[in-house]
Design a protein around this motif. Structure first.
Motif, PDB file in Angstrom:
ATOM      1  N   HIS A  21      63.995  22.639  72.191  1.00  0.00           N
ATOM      2  CA  HIS A  21      63.162  23.460  73.067  1.00  0.00           C
ATOM      3  C   HIS A  21      61.818  23.679  72.373  1.00  0.00           C
ATOM      4  O   HIS A  21      61.756  23.992  71.186  1.00  0.00           O
ATOM      5  CB  HIS A  21      63.843  24.809  73.332  1.00  0.00           C
ATOM      6  CG  HIS A  21      63.238  25.561  74.471  1.00  0.00           C
ATOM      7  ND1 HIS A  21      62.025  26.203  74.381  1.00  0.00           N
ATOM      8  CD2 HIS A  21      63.680  25.781  75.750  1.00  0.00           C
ATOM      9  CE1 HIS A  21      61.746  26.785  75.533  1.00  0.00           C
ATOM     10  NE2 HIS A  21      62.732  26.544  76.386  1.00  0.00           N
ATOM     11  N   PRO A  22      60.680  23.542  73.090  1.00  0.00           N
ATOM     12  CA  PRO A  22      59.366  23.672  72.428  1.00  0.00           C
ATOM     13  C   PRO A  22      59.132  25.040  71.797  1.00  0.00           C
ATOM     14  O   PRO A  22      58.421  25.142  70.792  1.00  0.00           O
ATOM     15  CB  PRO A  22      58.365  23.387  73.556  1.00  0.00           C
ATOM     16  CG  PRO A  22      59.137  23.461  74.825  1.00  0.00           C
ATOM     17  CD  PRO A  22      60.546  23.116  74.495  1.00  0.00           C
ATOM     18  N   ALA A  23      59.728  26.099  72.353  1.00  0.00           N
ATOM     19  CA  ALA A  23      59.595  27.416  71.728  1.00  0.00           C
ATOM     20  C   ALA A  23      60.263  27.424  70.354  1.00  0.00           C
ATOM     21  O   ALA A  23      59.728  27.974  69.382  1.00  0.00           O
ATOM     22  CB  ALA A  23      60.211  28.492  72.622  1.00  0.00           C
ATOM     23  N   ARG A  24      61.436  26.800  70.260  1.00  0.00           N
ATOM     24  CA  ARG A  24      62.143  26.738  68.982  1.00  0.00           C
ATOM     25  C   ARG A  24      61.363  25.878  67.981  1.00  0.00           C
ATOM     26  O   ARG A  24      61.341  26.179  66.782  1.00  0.00           O
ATOM     27  CB  ARG A  24      63.554  26.187  69.196  1.00  0.00           C
ATOM     28  CG  ARG A  24      64.401  26.010  67.950  1.00  0.00           C
ATOM     29  CD  ARG A  24      64.470  27.255  67.084  1.00  0.00           C
ATOM     30  NE  ARG A  24      64.996  28.429  67.770  1.00  0.00           N
ATOM     31  CZ  ARG A  24      65.096  29.630  67.230  1.00  0.00           C
ATOM     32  NH1 ARG A  24      64.666  29.832  65.989  1.00  0.00           N
ATOM     33  NH2 ARG A  24      65.561  30.642  67.929  1.00  0.00           N
ATOM     34  N   LEU A  25      60.727  24.812  68.450  1.00  0.00           N
ATOM     35  CA  LEU A  25      59.890  23.997  67.570  1.00  0.00           C
ATOM     36  C   LEU A  25      58.811  24.865  66.911  1.00  0.00           C
ATOM     37  O   LEU A  25      58.611  24.805  65.685  1.00  0.00           O
ATOM     38  CB  LEU A  25      59.231  22.867  68.353  1.00  0.00           C
ATOM     39  CG  LEU A  25      58.035  22.171  67.661  1.00  0.00           C
ATOM     40  CD1 LEU A  25      58.448  21.508  66.374  1.00  0.00           C
ATOM     41  CD2 LEU A  25      57.372  21.183  68.594  1.00  0.00           C
ATOM     42  N   ILE A  26      58.124  25.679  67.717  1.00  0.00           N
ATOM     43  CA  ILE A  26      57.065  26.534  67.172  1.00  0.00           C
ATOM     44  C   ILE A  26      57.636  27.507  66.153  1.00  0.00           C
ATOM     45  O   ILE A  26      57.082  27.694  65.057  1.00  0.00           O
ATOM     46  CB  ILE A  26      56.340  27.288  68.298  1.00  0.00           C
ATOM     47  CG1 ILE A  26      55.649  26.318  69.260  1.00  0.00           C
ATOM     48  CG2 ILE A  26      55.341  28.288  67.710  1.00  0.00           C
ATOM     49  CD1 ILE A  26      54.539  25.499  68.654  1.00  0.00           C
TER      50      ILE A  26
ATOM     51  N   ALA B 245      54.987  17.634  68.862  1.00  0.00           N
ATOM     52  CA  ALA B 245      55.966  17.880  69.921  1.00  0.00           C
ATOM     53  C   ALA B 245      55.905  16.718  70.910  1.00  0.00           C
ATOM     54  O   ALA B 245      54.899  16.538  71.605  1.00  0.00           O
ATOM     55  CB  ALA B 245      55.654  19.198  70.629  1.00  0.00           C
ATOM     56  N   VAL B 246      56.970  15.931  70.952  1.00  0.00           N
ATOM     57  CA  VAL B 246      56.961  14.683  71.728  1.00  0.00           C
ATOM     58  C   VAL B 246      57.846  14.834  72.966  1.00  0.00           C
ATOM     59  O   VAL B 246      59.067  14.925  72.863  1.00  0.00           O
ATOM     60  CB  VAL B 246      57.447  13.503  70.862  1.00  0.00           C
ATOM     61  CG1 VAL B 246      57.393  12.199  71.660  1.00  0.00           C
ATOM     62  CG2 VAL B 246      56.609  13.388  69.587  1.00  0.00           C
ATOM     63  N   ASP B 247      57.207  14.893  74.139  1.00  0.00           N
ATOM     64  CA  ASP B 247      57.971  14.895  75.389  1.00  0.00           C
ATOM     65  C   ASP B 247      57.719  13.616  76.184  1.00  0.00           C
ATOM     66  O   ASP B 247      58.147  13.490  77.321  1.00  0.00           O
ATOM     67  CB  ASP B 247      57.644  16.128  76.239  1.00  0.00           C
ATOM     68  CG  ASP B 247      56.209  16.143  76.741  1.00  0.00           C
ATOM     69  OD1 ASP B 247      55.382  15.355  76.220  1.00  0.00           O
ATOM     70  OD2 ASP B 247      55.893  16.942  77.641  1.00  0.00           O
ATOM     71  N   TYR B 248      56.978  12.674  75.563  1.00  0.00           N
ATOM     72  CA  TYR B 248      56.679  11.379  76.183  1.00  0.00           C
ATOM     73  C   TYR B 248      55.980  11.561  77.530  1.00  0.00           C
ATOM     74  O   TYR B 248      56.238  10.816  78.485  1.00  0.00           O
ATOM     75  CB  TYR B 248      57.961  10.549  76.357  1.00  0.00           C
ATOM     76  CG  TYR B 248      58.745  10.380  75.086  1.00  0.00           C
ATOM     77  CD1 TYR B 248      58.337   9.496  74.089  1.00  0.00           C
ATOM     78  CD2 TYR B 248      59.892  11.132  74.852  1.00  0.00           C
ATOM     79  CE1 TYR B 248      59.056   9.362  72.910  1.00  0.00           C
ATOM     80  CE2 TYR B 248      60.622  10.997  73.672  1.00  0.00           C
ATOM     81  CZ  TYR B 248      60.192  10.117  72.704  1.00  0.00           C
ATOM     82  OH  TYR B 248      60.901   9.980  71.536  1.00  0.00           O
ATOM     83  N   ALA B 249      55.113  12.559  77.591  1.00  0.00           N
ATOM     84  CA  ALA B 249      54.446  12.843  78.867  1.00  0.00           C
ATOM     85  C   ALA B 249      53.232  13.723  78.636  1.00  0.00           C
ATOM     86  O   ALA B 249      53.070  14.337  77.581  1.00  0.00           O
ATOM     87  CB  ALA B 249      55.410  13.548  79.823  1.00  0.00           C
TER      88      ALA B 249
ATOM     89  N   VAL C 172      61.014  16.921  72.035  1.00  0.00           N
ATOM     90  CA  VAL C 172      61.191  18.199  72.723  1.00  0.00           C
ATOM     91  C   VAL C 172      61.634  17.973  74.161  1.00  0.00           C
ATOM     92  O   VAL C 172      61.417  16.910  74.751  1.00  0.00           O
ATOM     93  CB  VAL C 172      59.910  19.055  72.688  1.00  0.00           C
ATOM     94  CG1 VAL C 172      59.524  19.395  71.260  1.00  0.00           C
ATOM     95  CG2 VAL C 172      58.756  18.377  73.410  1.00  0.00           C
ATOM     96  N   ASP C 173      62.245  19.008  74.715  1.00  0.00           N
ATOM     97  CA  ASP C 173      62.781  18.973  76.069  1.00  0.00           C
ATOM     98  C   ASP C 173      61.631  18.918  77.075  1.00  0.00           C
ATOM     99  O   ASP C 173      60.875  19.887  77.211  1.00  0.00           O
ATOM    100  CB  ASP C 173      63.633  20.228  76.299  1.00  0.00           C
ATOM    101  CG  ASP C 173      64.264  20.277  77.678  1.00  0.00           C
ATOM    102  OD1 ASP C 173      63.968  19.403  78.515  1.00  0.00           O
ATOM    103  OD2 ASP C 173      65.043  21.214  77.932  1.00  0.00           O
TER     104      ASP C 173
END
Length: 568
Positions: free
Chosen positions: A371-376, A471-475, A544-545
């Motif tokens: 989850h991007p929040a957890r990444l931060i 953060a990689v979401d491929y988008a 990331v999701d």
């Protein structure tokens, strides 16, 4: 003394304390670059002139001085255009040096001219001053006028070009003048205004100190710290002023994203604003959180540009001058009778600390992708205490505003212009300005990181202590969210996705950097620690999701109020 024009240009910059130049050397600049290196300058040649401009801007932010970027005639100058526009909007005093063909080329009525376009006119709307050194004898006046304009009033970029034959001409000139001999420096506010401001601060019961981007770029943290302690009040950060001042970390709250900041603003009876244009991200100081109690609130603004006073909102006590000179004046006026602490300050400090702890505890965990929040949370928990933080990206930056657990003393990001891709060049420029001593962390999205990914080679060549957490979401995650809000769930998201085979860690290794690939949140911190331990520039690729990244951006509604909901 007899000197070549390119020698004199360096002399004039050295008189301003400038000793770094970015650019790709070509026939216009080889003599200047060669001599600069002989004199001990830091000369950095990146892979793109836009990167060179962004790097120079970062040096300006980290030194409080003008910075220099050079670009070859025609294509090189075209490549610098994004950096010129960014410097304009970000109020960065960068001198953009340009090569040009001889003026006779411009005057000829011909077509098919090689590498020629009338450059100065193209950039005049994006700079504070544009000029051409057409005769050797103009060198001093034009370079000095460029520096004068860049550093007087609201800071900003200037553009100076010269034909290649001019740079080789000789001048007989005296030693270069120091800045104070040819332009206004250290402007103070009038003593009557200082006395009035000090009196109003003493009389206030609930003052706030609103700190903006200019405090960081002027390198004025220490005098602002003393002033905040004398005022004994909360410090509210603008979105551009997110560098924490040493000693004020606990009482500093981000505007709009911290309930403590909102409450401090709403209940305030005085706002002292420093280093901010009072623009859209703070609702001009008159909308949203400022509406309540407006009639009872006094406004004091420290502003270098007199034309900015009263534009976005009425100001009761304008203090016109260089904040590096005005803030010490104001602190001196308060030193004999400092205020008692604001009544709710301790409570706000406790509540904001509890907010950050709660965010760290409740950010979704145990998912793969992360989850991007957890990444931060995980990345900023291991951010080096003495490090420099650089931000880039859309959704990634929005998650960072809310979930960051670090309180860096130096933060760089392209807040006003919102130009993606500045993060990696900013990090390189900041590291160069710092002398490559302090560790750096770039937190960015994969979209923005790939703009200038070739500069990984530049960072590796310079041996920079930089870890890029991507953060990689491929988008294009922010744009995916726009599609969903516009057309509904399940809509076709045209042009926003790319291959999940993209491996940025392997790209980094190809450039001679250290690479890490992460798919689980518990692996983020160990990967970052290994990256720093490698003593190489490093890339940590974190998957990331994509659904969370596009749909769960925190405080997004608050962010929208900067330019929506009637604030246009």
């Amino acid at each position: 003394m007899a000197v070549k024009v390119y020698e004199r240009v360096l002399d004039l910059f050295e008189a301003e304390g400038i000793d770094t130049i970015f650019g790709i050397p070509d026939p216009n600049f080889v003599h200047l670059f060669h001599l600069a290196e002989e004199r001990g300058w830091t000369v950095v040649a990146p892979h793109h002139e836009a990167s060179a401009g962004f790097m120079a801007e970062a040096v300006s932010r980290m030194t409080g001085k003008a910075a220099v970027c050079a670009g070859t005639l025609g294509p090189g100058i075209a490549n610098m255009a994004p950096a010129i526009m960014c410097a304009k909007v970000e109020n960065s005093p960068v001198v953009f040096l340009a090569g040009q063909r001889a003026r006779i080329t411009e005057q000829r009525v011909r077509r098919g001219r090689i590498q020629f376009v009338q450059q100065a006119g193209l950039f005049e709307p994006s700079v504070k001053y544009a000029a051409s050194i057409e005769y050797a004898g103009q060198t001093d006046e034009i370079v000095r006028e460029g520096l004068r304009r860049a550093l007087t009033g609201g800071p900003g970029p200037v553009y100076i070009e010269y034909p290649s034959h001019v740079i080789q001409e000789e001048l007989d000139v005296p030693p270069a003048l120091p800045p104070a001999a040819y332009r206004l420096t250290g402007q103070q506010a009038g003593p009557d205004r200082i006395a009035e401001a000090a009196g109003r601060i003493r009389a206030a019961e609930r003052p706030v100190l609103l700190v903006g981007h200019g405090v960081h770029t002027a390198r004025a943290a220490e005098p602002v710290r003393e002033l905040a302690e004398l005022m004994a009040c909360p410090v509210v950060q603008t979105s551009g002023g997110t560098s924490y001042i040493k000693g004020l970390e606990d009482r500093t709250f981000p505007y709009g994203f911290s309930p403590a900041a909102i409450e401090a603003v709403v209940t305030s009876d005085l706002c002292l604003a420093i280093g901010t244009e009072l623009g859209e991200p703070v609702h001009y100081g008159r909308g949203r959180h400022w509406v309540e109690n407006e009639a009872n609130r006094t406004w004091i603004l420290v502003e270098q540009d007199p034309e900015a006073i009263g534009v976005n909102r009425p100001i009761d006590v304008p203090l016109v001058g260089d904040l590096r000179a005005v803030v010490p004046q104001l602190a001196g006026a308060l030193r004999d009778a400092p205020r008692s602490p604001s009544p709710d300050l301790d409570d706000w400090i406790a509540r904001d600390a509890a907010r950050l702890a709660d965010l760290a505890a409740t950010a979704p965990s145990g998912t793969s992708p992360v989850h991007p929040a957890r990444l931060i949370v995980e990345a900023t928990k291991v951010f080096p205490a003495d490090g420099i933080m650089v931000r880039d990206g859309g959704a990634t930056t929005i998650f960072g505003w809310t979930y960051s657990q670090a309180k860096p003393h130096d933060v760089l990001w392209n807040q006003n212009f919102g130009h993606l891709g500045t993060g990696l060049p900013y990090a390189i420029g900041a590291a160069v300005a710092d002398g490559r001593r302090r560790p750096l962390m770039l937190i960015t999205g994969d979209s923005s990181f790939q703009f200038h990914i070739a500069e990984l080679e530049t960072a590796a060549r310079l041996g920079l202590p930089l870890v890029c957490v991507v953060a990689v979401d491929y988008a294009w995650g922010l744009e995916v969210g726009v599609y969903k809000r516009t057309f509904g769930q399940g809509s076709r998201e045209t042009g926003t996705h790319w291959s999940t085979a993209t491996r940025l860690d392997r790209v980094a290794e190809g450039f001679g950097c250290h690479g890490e690939y992460v798919e689980r949140d518990e692996d983020i911190a160990p990967a970052i620690k290994r990256a720093y331990a490698s003593a190489k520039t490093a890339v940590v690729h974190v998957v990331v999701d994509p659904k969370a990244n596009s749909e769960e951006m925190p405080s997004y509604d608050e962010f929208r109020t900067w330019y929506a909901e009637g604030m246009q």
